[in-house]
Design a protein around this motif. Structure first.
Motif, mmCIF file in Angstrom:
data_model
loop_
_atom_site.group_PDB
_atom_site.id
_atom_site.type_symbol
_atom_site.label_atom_id
_atom_site.label_comp_id
_atom_site.label_asym_id
_atom_site.label_seq_id
_atom_site.Cartn_x
_atom_site.Cartn_y
_atom_site.Cartn_z
ATOM 1 N N THR A 196 -26.867 30.149 53.938
ATOM 2 C CA THR A 196 -25.649 31.061 52.738
ATOM 3 C C THR A 196 -25.069 31.255 53.583
ATOM 4 O O THR A 196 -24.490 30.116 54.480
ATOM 5 C CB THR A 196 -26.176 32.689 53.073
ATOM 6 O OG1 THR A 196 -25.848 32.640 55.099
ATOM 7 C CG2 THR A 196 -27.199 32.692 52.844
ATOM 8 N N PRO A 197 -23.622 30.953 52.761
ATOM 9 C CA PRO A 197 -22.076 31.433 53.108
ATOM 10 C C PRO A 197 -21.877 31.660 54.644
ATOM 11 O O PRO A 197 -21.102 30.751 55.657
ATOM 12 C CB PRO A 197 -20.953 31.458 52.254
ATOM 13 C CG PRO A 197 -22.137 31.366 51.247
ATOM 14 C CD PRO A 197 -23.398 31.716 51.252
ATOM 15 N N GLU A 198 -22.258 32.625 54.879
ATOM 16 C CA GLU A 198 -21.815 33.215 56.135
ATOM 17 C C GLU A 198 -23.166 32.535 57.442
ATOM 18 O O GLU A 198 -22.284 32.360 58.214
ATOM 19 C CB GLU A 198 -22.798 34.317 56.299
ATOM 20 C CG GLU A 198 -21.403 35.162 55.893
ATOM 21 C CD GLU A 198 -22.143 35.447 54.245
ATOM 22 O OE1 GLU A 198 -21.223 35.386 53.451
ATOM 23 O OE2 GLU A 198 -23.757 35.138 54.193
ATOM 24 N N GLN A 199 -24.210 32.092 57.175
ATOM 25 C CA GLN A 199 -24.823 30.428 58.053
ATOM 26 C C GLN A 199 -24.455 29.468 58.451
ATOM 27 O O GLN A 199 -24.048 29.042 59.421
ATOM 28 C CB GLN A 199 -25.780 30.644 57.744
ATOM 29 C CG GLN A 199 -27.283 32.201 57.815
ATOM 30 C CD GLN A 199 -28.446 31.526 56.787
ATOM 31 O OE1 GLN A 199 -28.546 30.845 55.497
ATOM 32 N NE2 GLN A 199 -29.536 32.016 57.294
ATOM 33 N N GLU A 206 -22.497 26.383 48.027
ATOM 34 C CA GLU A 206 -22.738 26.902 46.835
ATOM 35 C C GLU A 206 -23.652 26.102 45.849
ATOM 36 O O GLU A 206 -24.081 26.491 44.779
ATOM 37 C CB GLU A 206 -21.465 27.406 46.436
ATOM 38 C CG GLU A 206 -21.213 27.598 44.814
ATOM 39 C CD GLU A 206 -19.854 27.624 44.647
ATOM 40 O OE1 GLU A 206 -19.308 28.428 42.989
ATOM 41 O OE2 GLU A 206 -18.516 27.920 45.368
ATOM 42 N N LYS A 263 -20.458 29.341 58.038
ATOM 43 C CA LYS A 263 -19.630 28.978 59.055
ATOM 44 C C LYS A 263 -20.089 29.620 60.421
ATOM 45 O O LYS A 263 -19.032 28.854 60.734
ATOM 46 C CB LYS A 263 -19.156 30.421 57.819
ATOM 47 C CG LYS A 263 -17.520 30.723 58.431
ATOM 48 C CD LYS A 263 -16.806 29.885 57.944
ATOM 49 C CE LYS A 263 -15.241 30.114 58.846
ATOM 50 N NZ LYS A 263 -14.540 29.051 58.516
ATOM 51 N N ALA A 264 -21.297 29.954 59.942
ATOM 52 C CA ALA A 264 -21.198 30.661 62.020
ATOM 53 C C ALA A 264 -21.998 28.878 62.416
ATOM 54 O O ALA A 264 -21.319 28.826 63.957
ATOM 55 C CB ALA A 264 -22.271 31.145 62.086
#
Length: 209
Positions: free
Chosen positions: A141-144, A117, A146-147
């Motif tokens: 990205t938050p998704e990247q 962020e 997190k993965a």
């Protein structure tokens, strides 16, 4: 909550979360080619930690783990707004690289932000440039993010009760040693010194041939 309390809480939560995955062993497996280098062992073998990811580097380019791990790499998950834990840990990682440089070993460090962020590629680049020229900054990205975190079994959680702009993030503090083609081979704890890290990285590089 004080920074010290945050760090302690993060480590405790990781210990609970990882639990049986990571433990310290006094006798590495006899068939382990890196047995003489290890001071720790991983439940399920080294393959239990690490894996493919896609992130954005400090130049704004989307990269994969294969693009990042082109040489032995000390990998760390943190964030640039971290008041003291992350700067101290990354300085130690950079010091380990400098020791390796002096000994003639070719290695690098990588910093993955768990605060996408605020940590844009520009912010991450400025942060890593403070420590070592061979430290790669990564965000996404938050998704990247997190993965990538899940692949390395790390923990992080944004503090929701703090200032919405100047919030802190609880996170684990392990550093990981990752080799190209091989992947994850070992991890380091916060109490490991730069000299100890350099000794172990050099051992792994020698063992890898």
């Amino acid at each position: 909550m004080s920074t010290k309390s945050i760090a302690i809480a993060a480590v405790a939560l990781v210990a609970v979360g990882i639990g049986a995955t990571v433990w310290y062993a006094t006798r590495p497996a006899a068939d382990d080619p890196f047995a003489q280098c290890r001071v720790s062992s991983v439940g399920g073998g080294a393959a239990a930690i690490g894996g493919p990811f896609e992130l954005v580097n400090e130049d704004g380019v989307t990269v994969t783990d294969k693009d990042v791990f082109t040489k032995p790499t000390i990998l760390y998950f943190g964030y640039t707004f971290c008041p003291d834990v992350c700067p101290l840990d990354n300085m130690r990682n950079a010091d380990a690289l400098r020791i390796l440089d002096e000994r003639g070993y070719d290695a690098q460090a990588a910093f993955i932000s768990i605060d996408p962020e605020r940590d844009t590629p520009e912010v991450v680049k400025e942060f890593t440039s403070l420590f070592h020229d061979n430290m790669i900054g990564l965000t996404g990205t938050p998704e990247q993010v997190k993965a990538a975190s899940m692949a390395y079994k790390t923990y992080y959680k944004k503090q929701e009760d703090g200032d919405p702009e100047y919030y802190l993030v609880d996170h684990s503090t392990f550093a990981y040693l990752v080799f190209p083609e091989i992947g994850f081979v070992d991890f380091f704890k916060r109490e490991d010194t730069a000299e100890q890290m350099a000794d172990r990285v050099a051992c792994f590089i020698d063992a890898a041939g």
